[in-house]
Scaffold this motif. Sequence first.
Motif: not given
Length: 114
Positions: A20-43
């Motif tokens: 994967l190119r750098l921009d795809l790895w960065m997008a994956s990392l961003a969604f990874f962090c976003f998912t964690g934040f959403v779960v935290w906000a709900i829980e």
Amino acid sequence: MVVRTKRDRNSNGWVFLKPLRLDLWMASLAFFCFTGFVVWAIEQRINPEFRGPPSKQFGIIFYFTFSTLRGSRATSVADLQRNGDYVGYELGSFVELLLRQLNFDRSRNVNTLS
């Protein structure tokens, strides 16, 4: 046939990053962090494990999202029973009766309040 090979000096432990190119790895990392934040906000409002000092909450966000990457070994109800995994169900739901009918180990059944 025997052929002498030359060792590839460019290979290293980071070879898994190449597909994967750098921009795809960065997008994956961003969604990874976003998912964690959403779960935290709900829980965090209803789950005491998601409360505490900011450093603990930040750690839980990443612990939870990393734990979801592993996935489950169980692909069926029979796998859950064979592995002796814990099974959670909502108190008063039909699942409790179903687990009894399937002869699940009662010490591995965890009920939660609705």
